[in-house]
Design a protein around this motif. Structure first.
Motif, PDB file in Angstrom:
ATOM      1  N   GLY A 151       0.819  -1.215   0.000  1.00  8.98           N
ATOM      2  CA  GLY A 151       0.000   0.000   0.000  1.00  8.98           C
ATOM      3  C   GLY A 151       0.851   1.262   0.000  1.00  8.98           C
ATOM      4  O   GLY A 151       0.559   2.233  -0.713  1.00  8.98           O
ATOM      5  N   LEU A 152       1.915   1.252   0.826  1.00  6.61           N
ATOM      6  CA  LEU A 152       2.799   2.420   0.869  1.00  6.61           C
ATOM      7  C   LEU A 152       3.504   2.641  -0.471  1.00  6.61           C
ATOM      8  O   LEU A 152       3.569   3.767  -0.978  1.00  6.61           O
ATOM      9  CB  LEU A 152       3.845   2.231   1.973  1.00  6.61           C
ATOM     10  N   ILE A 153       4.025   1.574  -1.029  1.00  2.00           N
ATOM     11  CA  ILE A 153       4.740   1.718  -2.300  1.00  2.00           C
ATOM     12  C   ILE A 153       3.794   2.167  -3.411  1.00  2.00           C
ATOM     13  O   ILE A 153       4.143   3.015  -4.248  1.00  2.00           O
ATOM     14  CB  ILE A 153       5.442   0.391  -2.670  1.00  2.00           C
ATOM     15  N   ILE A 154       2.570   1.604  -3.405  1.00  2.00           N
ATOM     16  CA  ILE A 154       1.590   2.038  -4.413  1.00  2.00           C
ATOM     17  C   ILE A 154       1.314   3.526  -4.260  1.00  2.00           C
ATOM     18  O   ILE A 154       1.257   4.262  -5.249  1.00  2.00           O
ATOM     19  CB  ILE A 154       0.290   1.217  -4.285  1.00  2.00           C
ATOM     20  N   PHE A 155       1.133   3.993  -3.028  1.00  6.08           N
ATOM     21  CA  PHE A 155       0.852   5.414  -2.795  1.00  6.08           C
ATOM     22  C   PHE A 155       1.978   6.288  -3.348  1.00  6.08           C
ATOM     23  O   PHE A 155       1.741   7.248  -4.090  1.00  6.08           O
ATOM     24  CB  PHE A 155       0.667   5.661  -1.297  1.00  6.08           C
ATOM     25  N   TRP A 156       3.201   5.942  -2.984  1.00  8.67           N
ATOM     26  CA  TRP A 156       4.321   6.768  -3.423  1.00  8.67           C
ATOM     27  C   TRP A 156       4.585   6.631  -4.920  1.00  8.67           C
ATOM     28  O   TRP A 156       4.996   7.594  -5.571  1.00  8.67           O
ATOM     29  CB  TRP A 156       5.584   6.409  -2.633  1.00  8.67           C
ATOM     30  N   ARG A 157       4.274   5.478  -5.460  1.00 11.44           N
ATOM     31  CA  ARG A 157       4.491   5.321  -6.902  1.00 11.44           C
ATOM     32  C   ARG A 157       3.411   6.048  -7.714  1.00 11.44           C
ATOM     33  O   ARG A 157       3.660   6.461  -8.853  1.00 11.44           O
ATOM     34  CB  ARG A 157       4.570   3.838  -7.299  1.00 11.44           C
ATOM     35  N   VAL A 158       2.238   6.179  -7.162  1.00 14.90           N
ATOM     36  CA  VAL A 158       1.228   7.018  -7.840  1.00 14.90           C
ATOM     37  C   VAL A 158       1.705   8.462  -7.893  1.00 14.90           C
ATOM     38  O   VAL A 158       1.631   9.124  -8.933  1.00 14.90           O
ATOM     39  CB  VAL A 158      -0.139   6.912  -7.131  1.00 14.90           C
ATOM     40  N   LEU A 159       2.221   8.958  -6.750  1.00 18.59           N
ATOM     41  CA  LEU A 159       2.744  10.325  -6.733  1.00 18.59           C
ATOM     42  C   LEU A 159       3.936  10.461  -7.669  1.00 18.59           C
ATOM     43  O   LEU A 159       4.064  11.450  -8.408  1.00 18.59           O
ATOM     44  CB  LEU A 159       3.147  10.717  -5.310  1.00 18.59           C
ATOM     45  N   MET A 160       4.817   9.470  -7.640  1.00 14.99           N
ATOM     46  CA  MET A 160       5.955   9.501  -8.547  1.00 14.99           C
ATOM     47  C   MET A 160       5.477   9.459  -9.998  1.00 14.99           C
ATOM     48  O   MET A 160       6.014  10.156 -10.872  1.00 14.99           O
ATOM     49  CB  MET A 160       6.882   8.318  -8.272  1.00 14.99           C
ATOM     50  N   GLY A 161       4.451   8.675 -10.257  1.00  8.81           N
ATOM     51  CA  GLY A 161       3.901   8.594 -11.610  1.00  8.81           C
ATOM     52  C   GLY A 161       3.340   9.918 -12.080  1.00  8.81           C
ATOM     53  O   GLY A 161       3.456  10.271 -13.260  1.00  8.81           O
ATOM     54  N   ILE A 162       2.726  10.668 -11.165  1.00  7.79           N
ATOM     55  CA  ILE A 162       2.224  11.997 -11.540  1.00  7.79           C
ATOM     56  C   ILE A 162       3.378  12.888 -11.998  1.00  7.79           C
ATOM     57  O   ILE A 162       3.283  13.614 -12.991  1.00  7.79           O
ATOM     58  CB  ILE A 162       1.465  12.633 -10.357  1.00  7.79           C
ATOM     59  N   GLY A 163       4.490  12.813 -11.252  1.00  5.05           N
ATOM     60  CA  GLY A 163       5.660  13.589 -11.652  1.00  5.05           C
ATOM     61  C   GLY A 163       6.230  13.128 -12.983  1.00  5.05           C
ATOM     62  O   GLY A 163       6.586  13.939 -13.845  1.00  5.05           O
ATOM     63  N   ILE A 164       6.304  11.807 -13.161  1.00  2.00           N
ATOM     64  CA  ILE A 164       6.802  11.266 -14.432  1.00  2.00           C
ATOM     65  C   ILE A 164       5.877  11.678 -15.571  1.00  2.00           C
ATOM     66  O   ILE A 164       6.335  12.054 -16.661  1.00  2.00           O
ATOM     67  CB  ILE A 164       6.919   9.728 -14.347  1.00  2.00           C
ATOM     68  N   GLY A 165       4.573  11.616 -15.313  1.00  2.00           N
ATOM     69  CA  GLY A 165       3.617  12.027 -16.346  1.00  2.00           C
ATOM     70  C   GLY A 165       3.795  13.481 -16.737  1.00  2.00           C
ATOM     71  O   GLY A 165       3.726  13.841 -17.917  1.00  2.00           O
ATOM     72  N   GLY A 166       4.054  14.338 -15.747  1.00  2.00           N
ATOM     73  CA  GLY A 166       4.272  15.750 -16.058  1.00  2.00           C
ATOM     74  C   GLY A 166       5.506  15.990 -16.890  1.00  2.00           C
ATOM     75  O   GLY A 166       5.588  16.946 -17.673  1.00  2.00           O
ATOM     76  N   ASP A 167       6.482  15.098 -16.749  1.00  2.00           N
ATOM     77  CA  ASP A 167       7.729  15.262 -17.493  1.00  2.00           C
ATOM     78  C   ASP A 167       7.546  15.021 -18.987  1.00  2.00           C
ATOM     79  O   ASP A 167       8.293  15.573 -19.806  1.00  2.00           O
ATOM     80  CB  ASP A 167       8.778  14.296 -16.937  1.00  2.00           C
ATOM     81  N   TYR A 168       6.573  14.214 -19.359  1.00  2.00           N
ATOM     82  CA  TYR A 168       6.360  13.921 -20.778  1.00  2.00           C
ATOM     83  C   TYR A 168       6.031  15.186 -21.573  1.00  2.00           C
ATOM     84  O   TYR A 168       6.767  15.541 -22.505  1.00  2.00           O
ATOM     85  CB  TYR A 168       5.246  12.878 -20.941  1.00  2.00           C
ATOM     86  N   PRO A 169       4.924  15.874 -21.292  1.00  2.00           N
ATOM     87  CA  PRO A 169       4.627  17.061 -22.101  1.00  2.00           C
ATOM     88  C   PRO A 169       5.616  18.196 -21.885  1.00  2.00           C
ATOM     89  O   PRO A 169       5.984  18.894 -22.841  1.00  2.00           O
ATOM     90  CB  PRO A 169       3.215  17.452 -21.644  1.00  2.00           C
ATOM     91  N   LEU A 170       6.077  18.394 -20.644  1.00  2.00           N
ATOM     92  CA  LEU A 170       6.952  19.537 -20.368  1.00  2.00           C
ATOM     93  C   LEU A 170       8.297  19.400 -21.071  1.00  2.00           C
ATOM     94  O   LEU A 170       8.754  20.329 -21.748  1.00  2.00           O
ATOM     95  CB  LEU A 170       7.152  19.685 -18.858  1.00  2.00           C
ATOM     96  N   SER A 171       8.941  18.262 -20.933  1.00  2.00           N
ATOM     97  CA  SER A 171      10.248  18.089 -21.578  1.00  2.00           C
ATOM     98  C   SER A 171      10.125  18.116 -23.091  1.00  2.00           C
ATOM     99  O   SER A 171      10.986  18.658 -23.791  1.00  2.00           O
ATOM    100  CB  SER A 171      10.888  16.774 -21.128  1.00  2.00           C
ATOM    101  N   SER A 172       9.055  17.550 -23.588  1.00  2.00           N
ATOM    102  CA  SER A 172       8.872  17.516 -25.035  1.00  2.00           C
ATOM    103  C   SER A 172       8.685  18.910 -25.614  1.00  2.00           C
ATOM    104  O   SER A 172       9.389  19.320 -26.542  1.00  2.00           O
ATOM    105  CB  SER A 172       7.659  16.646 -25.386  1.00  2.00           C
ATOM    106  N   ILE A 173       7.752  19.674 -25.069  1.00  2.00           N
ATOM    107  CA  ILE A 173       7.433  20.962 -25.687  1.00  2.00           C
ATOM    108  C   ILE A 173       8.513  22.004 -25.403  1.00  2.00           C
ATOM    109  O   ILE A 173       8.761  22.876 -26.246  1.00  2.00           O
ATOM    110  CB  ILE A 173       6.053  21.472 -25.226  1.00  2.00           C
TER     111      ILE A 173
END
Length: 951
Positions: A151-173
């Motif tokens: 449960g803890l790892i899932i929680f932190w990986r969701v937050l980490m995933g949000i950050g990773i997701g933000g990196d896709y459009p930002l780094s690209s554009i």
């Protein structure tokens, strides 16, 4: 004219000052962005790639590392499990991996939209902070009686995933908007290729920590017996592997937080022309951001608000934009291609255990061998297929193109999955064949749609929605990844005995993936080819290009000089009120600092512009403006100032002088006067003057000289003709100057850039004598035979030439050979040119130029009904046209051109004089007010017989 800035040297050129003379904010925007587009590849491009790429390195590391870590988690937290001790349950394994993808979807959509709303700079770095924080938190997670470690790892990986997701459009554009057009694909591909390096690093770190804890791992023969020192070692290993993912992010964080805002965002969304120009210079120089003059900045924002052509971003505009099929299909194409790709891309990982077994890296005699072989096996797979595919894309994407690579990739993957699926059982008997197909699939994923689906969405959308659109496309891909993990993962075990790890349905899953690849092939048809095209051209903002969309030009671009605007008064009125609010509000830097030393001349210019806005919008606003100005000045300053009395008039301002009859004036004076009395109709006859001006006589002189023989008279291969051009540039020019000086006549000279460079001394004499100088091409080239890019390049060079030479920008233009291109008028207006002298809709009355007329040529191979159609009139512009006529030109009758079939050259000048006198006499008799413009050339009128006629 824009405010100039200090600084700039041979290493760091001051690009902002190059365009300080451009008054039109749209043209300043185009020129500033052109500097980024055409800049030679340099260290600042490398810096942008590294800063953006480190984010993707971290993303890939964190995603790939979990595949190596989950087996370690089983050893640490499921050692005492009743079934399969030391092995993490399948549901927990899937949940941990899917958590990252779920968070990534949220980050891609959320950060993508926020980057368009609040800016790239404000969001860039925040996603990396989130990744770093969540990564470190994961490495410190542990179970407790109240909550499981999953449960803890899932929680932190969701937050980490949000950050990773933000990196896709930002780094690209951000990479896209800072990249040079020529190598934009390679730069974006290099950023994305850091994923391969991140995967490689994850496997290397796993190998290093495995080697570091070798002695402890050797104590256990398998996961079920890895307890005591072995279990302790494994617990340390997975935390080190996960935690190391934060290290490269920390290195890149400073550079992300200090990167300047992309000029494209500042221009098109923030609509801050001054800041964008300074940020362009800051990027080239490697600085955090530009520092514009704040007083100048606030006035330019106000002035540009109604003039910038790019539409404002809004939810309604977003729906309207993508509601058009030609734009909506592109978003559908990028999102659909990414979705179909990621289903198979993540699904191919279902074969990893089989592939590792095929190359002998799936099992081991003890836990050290298990972890070591797992790390080495993954290193081999990454190096064999993924990394080569990434970098082949980098080196070919700007030559082959994005679309061909994506087509080729989806085609090859369709074939490969068909082979793997339908021949699966046979391939299992030949491990080498399955390994080869696996490596080929990895190669064509990355030298194919995995790279291009990242690159294209960062290029093909307008700036105001680029990040949002990229985020939506990327989120579609992650939805495909979730489907691959949640649906196809369990589906492969359909028909397997309970508790078995067999995958009897895996062959059919591969067949389904082949269908997905085929679907991706079809969605590729919806995306445009973006190779070597500017972002503005791809967004349909560049007139004259195949992608041009008139709707991309804001409806707000209806200024006082555009008589075609039915709502012109409303727009200008809004601008005037907005101008009042901005300049004289308490927030204004000008008024916020009472002790600030203000330049009186600058304030006078600012207030004069305001008065102009006010009177054009509503004459009654002038009284309000006076009150505001006078009260502000009286309270804030002790410096006396005289505010001139400017009277509002029905058509604009009263002329600054009364022109007597007859009088010789320069074309610029005539153009300025005409613009001060706004015409209500396209071709006004007696309305065009509100005060009697009589005959406005003007000599325009075109120094074609050598340029004329190079560009129009077909004498480029004749030394004799070139020598005639030399006569015109020297002897002929000096004789005409002497003639004009004798009679105190001020004239307008239209000088090609070639003549200015070739005859600098004579051109300086023209300037110093007080004559106006206008644009006339560079080598007298025909604009109708050039593409838009060529026209831009010539206009940009010659505009700068004349501005530098005269100390002020040119105000008028004559196209070489009087051949103006269909884009010519818009180009001139963007540079702030006030009048044009090329067309003959009338022969003695100036008018606002109309462009875009269309007609049907006769085609005798078709039925007459095909061509029996009337001319379709275009639209009026705000460009004043001072009529041109060949009958008042000295060159056709009196200049011999060897290669011209109708050349004269020996016509009696007295006959030409009679022709010109008849024109003048008729105009004088029939019109109360008219202009009489005669075109001269030193090539002709520099000869004695013509000079005597002119006298």
């Amino acid at each position: 004219m824009a405010h100039t800035t200090a600084g700039g040297n041979a290493a760091f050129h001051n690009f902002h000052n190059d365009y300080a003379h451009i008054e039109d904010p749209n043209e300043r925007r185009r020129l500033a962005l052109a500097e980024i587009d055409k800049a030679p590849f340099g260290w600042y491009h490398v810096r942008a790639v590294v800063v953006a790429g480190i984010g993707f390195f971290t993303d890939a590391y964190d995603i790939f590392a979990i595949n190596l870590v989950v087996s370690m988690l089983g050893v640490v937290y499921w050692q005492s499990a009743a079934k399969k001790p030391g092995v993490i349950p399948t549901n927990s394994d899937t949940a941990i991996k899917v958590a990252t993808s779920g968070g990534t979807v949220l980050g891609q959509v959320g950060f993508g939209a926020l980057a368009d709303i609040v800016g790239r700079k404000r969001m860039y770095g925040l996603e990396l902070i989130l990744i770093i924080f969540a990564t470190l938190a994961q490495s410190l997670a542990s179970s407790s009686p109240a909550i499981s470690v999953v449960g803890l790892i899932i929680f932190w990986r969701v937050l980490m995933g949000i950050g990773i997701g933000g990196d896709y459009p930002l780094s690209s554009i951000i990479t896209s908007e800072f990249a040079t057009t020529k190598w934009r694909g390679a730069m974006m591909g290099a950023v994305f290729a850091m994923q391969g390096i991140g995967q490689l690093a994850a496997a290397l770190i796993a190998l290093i920590v495995t080697t570091g804890f070798k002695e402890s791992l050797l104590t256990a023969k398998d996961a079920a017996h890895c307890d005591g020192v072995c279990q302790l070692a494994v617990d340390k290993m997975w935390r080190v592997i996960i935690g190391f993912g934060a290290v490269p992010g920390c290195v890149a964080l400073y550079y992300r937080l200090t990167i300047p805002e992309t000029p494209r965002y500042t221009f098109d969304v923030a609509r801050d022309v001054e800041k964008a120009g300074e940020d362009t210079k800051a990027y080239i120089q490697g600085k955090a951001e530009g520092q514009p003059d704040e007083v100048r900045r606030v006035t330019v924002i106000a002035d540009s608000e109604g003039r910038l052509e790019t539409p404002k971003a809004s939810f309604r505009d977003f729906l309207q934009h993508y509601g058009q099929w030609k734009f909506g299909k592109v978003l559908l194409g990028t999102a659909g291609s990414w979705f179909f790709l990621d289903v198979a891309f993540y699904g191919l990982g279902l074969n990893n255990s089989i592939i590792l077994g095929a190359i002998g890296y799936s099992k081991g005699a003890n836990m050290y061998e298990v972890f070591r072989r797992n790390a080495i096996g993954n290193l081999i797979l990454v190096c064999a297929g993924a990394i080569p595919g990434y970098w082949v894309t980098v080196f070919t994407v700007d030559t082959l193109g994005r679309k061909p690579i994506q087509f080729m990739g989806f085609t090859m993957l369709t074939i490969l999955f068909v082979v793997i699926g339908f021949a699966y059982d046979k391939l299992l008997k030949h491990n080498g064949a399955l390994l080869a197909l696996y490596v080929l699939a990895q190669f064509f994923f990355n030298f194919g749609p995995n790279a291009t689906t990242f690159i294209v969405p960062g290029e093909c959308f307008p700036t105001r929605y680029r990040s949002t659109s990229h985020g939506l496309s990327a989120a579609s891909g992650k939805l495909g990844a979730i489907i691959a993990q949640v649906v196809f993962g369990p589906l492969r075990q359909k028909g397997a005995p309970p508790g078995s790890t067999d995958s009897p349905w895996l062959n059919h899953v591969m067949e389904i993936f082949a269908l997905f690849m085929l679907c991706g092939l079809f969605t590729t048809f919806l995306i445009p080819e973006t190779k070597r095209k500017t972002l503005e051209e791809l967004a349909g903002e560049v007139p004259g290009t195949p992608n041009y969309d008139p709707g991309s030009r804001s409806a707000a671009y209806k200024t006082k000089s555009d008589p075609d605007s039915g709502s012109g008064e409303k727009v200008v009125n809004a601008n005037a009120i907005r101008y009042l609010k901005i300049v004289f509000s308490s927030k204004s830097s000008l008024l916020r600092c009472p002790n600030m030393t203000c330049n009186e001349g600058y304030l006078f210019t600012l207030w004069s512009d305001l008065l102009s806005f006010s009177c054009d919008a509503n004459p009654y606003l002038i009284a309000i403006t006076y009150v505001v100005i006078w009260d502000t000045w009286r309270r804030r300053s002790t410096v006396p100032i005289t505010i001139p009395l400017i009277c509002a008039h029905d058509h604009g301002f009263v002329p600054f002088s009364i022109i007597s009859r007859p009088r010789s004036v320069c074309a610029a004076e005539l153009g300025q006067w005409l613009r001060s009395v706004r015409t209500r109709s396209t071709f006004a006859h007696h309305e065009w003057l509100t005060h009697s001006a009589g005959a406005l006589c003007c000599f325009s002189v075109d120094i074609d000289a050598v340029a004329g023989w190079l560009g129009s008279y077909q004498g480029e291969d004749s030394t004799s003709d070139i020598s005639r051009g030399l006569f015109a540039g020297t002897v002929g020019t000096r004789r005409l100057l002497k003639l004009f000086e004798k009679y105190k006549i001020t004239t307008t000279w239209f000088i090609p850039g070639h003549s200015l460079d070739t005859f600098p001394e004579e051109c300086a004499m023209i300037r110093d004598a007080g004559h106006e100088i206008g644009l006339h091409g560079y080598s007298h080239e025909n604009p109708t035979r050039m593409n838009l890019e060529q026209q831009h390049a010539i206009l940009d060079k010659t505009y700068k030439q004349l501005t530098d030479f005269c100390g002020k920008p040119p105000r008028g233009v004559v196209a070489p050979w009087w051949e103006s291109s269909k884009e010519g008028a818009e180009l001139m207006m963007r540079y702030g040119v006030e009048y044009d002298h090329n067309f003959s809709h009338h022969d003695c009355l100036p008018y606002y130029l109309r462009i875009g007329d269309s007609w049907t040529p006769i085609d005798y191979d078709k039925h007459p009904s095909h061509w029996m159609k009337p001319l379709e009139p275009g639209r009026p512009t705000g460009l004043v046209e001072i009529p041109a006529t060949w009958y008042l030109d000295d060159l056709p009758p009196m200049m011999f051109i060897k290669k011209a079939p109708n050349s004269h050259g020996w016509v009696n000048p007295r006959d030409v004089e009679d022709l010109w006198r008849d024109h003048f006499d008729y105009f004088y008799r029939e019109y109360d007010d008219f202009c009489f413009t005669v075109t001269l050339h030193p090539d002709v009128s520099g000869h004695p017989h013509v000079i005597f006629m002119l006298e």
